[in-house]
Scaffold this motif. Sequence first.
Motif, PDB file in Angstrom:
ATOM      1  N   PRO A 195     -10.874 -36.960   6.864  1.00  0.00           N
ATOM      2  CA  PRO A 195     -10.136 -36.881   8.125  1.00  0.00           C
ATOM      3  C   PRO A 195     -10.440 -35.599   8.895  1.00  0.00           C
ATOM      4  CG  PRO A 195      -8.682 -37.488   6.305  1.00  0.00           C
ATOM      5  CD  PRO A 195      -9.974 -37.033   5.698  1.00  0.00           C
ATOM      6  N   HIS A 196     -10.469 -35.712  10.221  1.00  0.00           N
ATOM      7  CA  HIS A 196     -10.664 -34.543  11.065  1.00  0.00           C
ATOM      8  C   HIS A 196      -9.347 -34.062  11.668  1.00  0.00           C
ATOM      9  CE1 HIS A 196     -15.213 -35.315  11.715  1.00  0.00           C
ATOM     10  NE2 HIS A 196     -15.017 -34.366  10.830  1.00  0.00           N
ATOM     11  N   PHE A 197      -8.233 -34.530  11.116  1.00  0.00           N
ATOM     12  CA  PHE A 197      -6.947 -34.100  11.664  1.00  0.00           C
ATOM     13  C   PHE A 197      -6.130 -33.311  10.641  1.00  0.00           C
ATOM     14  CE2 PHE A 197      -6.568 -38.461  10.098  1.00  0.00           C
ATOM     15  CZ  PHE A 197      -5.512 -38.365   9.205  1.00  0.00           C
ATOM     16  N   LEU A 198      -6.698 -33.024   9.463  1.00  0.00           N
ATOM     17  CA  LEU A 198      -5.960 -32.296   8.436  1.00  0.00           C
ATOM     18  C   LEU A 198      -6.332 -30.813   8.398  1.00  0.00           C
ATOM     19  CD1 LEU A 198      -5.980 -34.931   5.553  1.00  0.00           C
ATOM     20  CD2 LEU A 198      -4.131 -34.392   7.148  1.00  0.00           C
ATOM     21  N   GLY A 212     -20.614 -35.092  21.932  1.00  0.00           N
ATOM     22  CA  GLY A 212     -19.913 -33.817  21.981  1.00  0.00           C
ATOM     23  C   GLY A 212     -18.579 -33.802  21.274  1.00  0.00           C
ATOM     24  N   GLY A 213     -18.078 -34.987  20.895  1.00  0.00           N
ATOM     25  CA  GLY A 213     -16.755 -35.066  20.294  1.00  0.00           C
ATOM     26  C   GLY A 213     -16.790 -35.181  18.784  1.00  0.00           C
ATOM     27  N   TRP A 214     -15.614 -35.290  18.233  1.00  0.00           N
ATOM     28  CA  TRP A 214     -15.430 -35.554  16.803  1.00  0.00           C
ATOM     29  C   TRP A 214     -14.509 -36.753  16.664  1.00  0.00           C
ATOM     30  CZ3 TRP A 214     -15.933 -30.639  18.664  1.00  0.00           C
ATOM     31  CH2 TRP A 214     -16.838 -29.785  18.015  1.00  0.00           C
ATOM     32  N   GLY A 215     -14.700 -37.523  15.620  1.00  0.00           N
ATOM     33  CA  GLY A 215     -13.840 -38.670  15.389  1.00  0.00           C
ATOM     34  C   GLY A 215     -12.550 -38.273  14.700  1.00  0.00           C
ATOM     35  N   THR A 216     -11.635 -39.235  14.590  1.00  0.00           N
ATOM     36  CA  THR A 216     -10.413 -39.013  13.821  1.00  0.00           C
ATOM     37  C   THR A 216     -10.768 -38.783  12.353  1.00  0.00           C
ATOM     38  OG1 THR A 216      -9.142 -40.353  15.380  1.00  0.00           O
ATOM     39  CG2 THR A 216      -8.185 -40.040  13.196  1.00  0.00           C
ATOM     40  N   HIS A 217     -11.872 -39.389  11.918  1.00  0.00           N
ATOM     41  CA  HIS A 217     -12.427 -39.134  10.585  1.00  0.00           C
ATOM     42  C   HIS A 217     -13.940 -39.194  10.714  1.00  0.00           C
ATOM     43  CE1 HIS A 217     -13.085 -43.507  10.251  1.00  0.00           C
ATOM     44  NE2 HIS A 217     -11.871 -43.627  10.732  1.00  0.00           N
ATOM     45  N   ILE A 218     -14.651 -38.896   9.642  1.00  0.00           N
ATOM     46  CA  ILE A 218     -16.097 -38.704   9.764  1.00  0.00           C
ATOM     47  C   ILE A 218     -16.856 -39.978  10.103  1.00  0.00           C
ATOM     48  CG2 ILE A 218     -16.150 -36.656   8.307  1.00  0.00           C
ATOM     49  CD1 ILE A 218     -17.095 -38.378   6.001  1.00  0.00           C
ATOM     50  N   GLU A 219     -16.266 -41.159   9.901  1.00  0.00           N
ATOM     51  CA  GLU A 219     -16.940 -42.411  10.237  1.00  0.00           C
ATOM     52  C   GLU A 219     -16.413 -43.019  11.533  1.00  0.00           C
ATOM     53  OE1 GLU A 219     -16.699 -44.977   6.855  1.00  0.00           O
ATOM     54  OE2 GLU A 219     -18.102 -43.776   5.674  1.00  0.00           O
ATOM     55  N   SER A 220     -15.526 -42.318  12.198  1.00  0.00           N
ATOM     56  CA  SER A 220     -14.905 -42.799  13.434  1.00  0.00           C
ATOM     57  C   SER A 220     -15.741 -42.400  14.642  1.00  0.00           C
ATOM     58  CB  SER A 220     -13.501 -42.213  13.546  1.00  0.00           C
ATOM     59  OG  SER A 220     -13.012 -42.245  14.874  1.00  0.00           O
ATOM     60  N   PRO A 221     -15.750 -43.217  15.692  1.00  0.00           N
ATOM     61  CA  PRO A 221     -16.314 -42.726  16.955  1.00  0.00           C
ATOM     62  C   PRO A 221     -15.454 -41.588  17.477  1.00  0.00           C
ATOM     63  CG  PRO A 221     -15.175 -44.811  17.292  1.00  0.00           C
ATOM     64  CD  PRO A 221     -15.236 -44.594  15.813  1.00  0.00           C
ATOM     65  N   SER A 222     -15.964 -40.838  18.394  1.00  0.00           N
ATOM     66  CA  SER A 222     -15.229 -39.688  18.915  1.00  0.00           C
ATOM     67  C   SER A 222     -13.898 -40.103  19.524  1.00  0.00           C
ATOM     68  CB  SER A 222     -16.066 -38.959  19.967  1.00  0.00           C
ATOM     69  OG  SER A 222     -17.211 -38.389  19.385  1.00  0.00           O
ATOM     70  N   THR A 223     -12.880 -39.317  19.245  1.00  0.00           N
ATOM     71  CA  THR A 223     -11.547 -39.522  19.817  1.00  0.00           C
ATOM     72  C   THR A 223     -11.058 -38.199  20.389  1.00  0.00           C
ATOM     73  OG1 THR A 223     -10.426 -38.998  17.734  1.00  0.00           O
ATOM     74  CG2 THR A 223     -10.963 -41.323  18.139  1.00  0.00           C
ATOM     75  N   MET A 224     -10.066 -38.282  21.270  1.00  0.00           N
ATOM     76  CA  MET A 224      -9.454 -37.063  21.780  1.00  0.00           C
ATOM     77  C   MET A 224      -8.683 -36.341  20.678  1.00  0.00           C
ATOM     78  SD  MET A 224     -10.030 -36.113  24.880  1.00  0.00           S
ATOM     79  CE  MET A 224      -8.584 -35.316  25.572  1.00  0.00           C
ATOM     80  N   PHE A 225      -8.125 -37.099  19.755  1.00  0.00           N
ATOM     81  CA  PHE A 225      -7.387 -36.535  18.621  1.00  0.00           C
ATOM     82  C   PHE A 225      -8.307 -35.636  17.793  1.00  0.00           C
ATOM     83  CE2 PHE A 225      -4.929 -37.818  14.516  1.00  0.00           C
ATOM     84  CZ  PHE A 225      -4.225 -36.629  14.537  1.00  0.00           C
ATOM     85  N   GLY A 226      -9.389 -36.217  17.293  1.00  0.00           N
ATOM     86  CA  GLY A 226     -10.313 -35.450  16.468  1.00  0.00           C
ATOM     87  C   GLY A 226     -10.994 -34.333  17.225  1.00  0.00           C
ATOM     88  N   TYR A 233     -17.439 -28.528  10.365  1.00  0.00           N
ATOM     89  CA  TYR A 233     -17.130 -29.089  11.688  1.00  0.00           C
ATOM     90  C   TYR A 233     -18.401 -29.271  12.515  1.00  0.00           C
ATOM     91  CZ  TYR A 233     -12.264 -27.719  10.661  1.00  0.00           C
ATOM     92  OH  TYR A 233     -11.022 -27.573  10.096  1.00  0.00           O
ATOM     93  N   GLU A 234     -19.260 -28.278  12.479  1.00  0.00           N
ATOM     94  CA  GLU A 234     -20.492 -28.350  13.260  1.00  0.00           C
ATOM     95  C   GLU A 234     -21.381 -29.504  12.803  1.00  0.00           C
ATOM     96  OE1 GLU A 234     -21.923 -24.432  12.615  1.00  0.00           O
ATOM     97  OE2 GLU A 234     -20.521 -23.513  14.045  1.00  0.00           O
TER      98      GLU A 234
END
Length: 223
Positions: A19-22, A60-74, A52-53
Motif C-alpha cells: 500500500p502507498h497509504f500506510l 507522475g503519480g502513485w497508485g493506492t498500492h503498487i499495482e494500482s493505477p495512479s490515484t490522488m490518494f496515493g 517511493y521513487e
Amino acid sequence: FYRKLQVDDGHWAGDYGGPHFLSPGLVVCWYVTGRRDSVLDANQRNAMKRYYENHQQSDGGWGTHIESPSTMFGTTLTYVALRLLGEPAEAPRLRKARTFIHYHGGATYTASWAKFALCLLGAMDWEGHESVPPEMWLLPRWCPFHPCRMWCHARMVYLPMGYLWGSRWVYAEAEVDETVLSLRRELYPDPYATIDWRASRSLVAPIDDYSPVGVPMRAAQLL
C-alpha cells in the motif's frame, strides 16, 4: 534464510510494503512529533525515498498500492512524504507529480485519509475534512452504529482519528515550518488563503471515487 531476515533486536518484521497509504502516514507522524531518529533514522529515511521513487508511475503519480493505477490518494500522500523526507519541491519527479495533482484539481480532491494527514500537518484546514465524531463511542453497545461493531482495522483507525478530529490537532510549528508553508502553495492550484474549505469537504477526484457517497451520508455529514 530466516537468520538473515531477523532484525538486530530479535524480531522478524512483517512485509507490508504494497500500500502507498500506510508509510506516508508514518512519515507525517514522525515529522510532526519531532523528527526523531529513534522513529526513522537516516538510513530508513533514505530507503523510503528510494522505495517511493522506484514506484512512481509514468504519468507522475502513485497508485493506492503498487499495482494500482495512479490515484490522488496515493499521489498526494507520497508527494507529501517525499517532501517531508527532504526531497526538494523542484526535483523533476516532484514537478511531474505536482502536475498530476493539479491536473486532477489539487489536494482538495484527494481521498479522506490523505486529507486527514494534511490537516494534522497543517497543510489543510480541518474545515476541509468530513466529521469523524468521537462521540460515537458514547453510544450504548447495543446500537448498530457503535464503532465496536466495525471491522477490526476500521475500528483501530476510527478511534485515534476520532480523537484527533475532535481535538482538531495540528502540528505546533505549522505556521513557521517552511516545508509546510511551501506545501500549502504546492498542493493547490488556488492560493491557500482563498480556498473555501467547508465547500471542499466532499470533493474527490473521479479517479478516486470508487464508491460514491450516498445521499443519506452526505446529509449526515452536513449536521
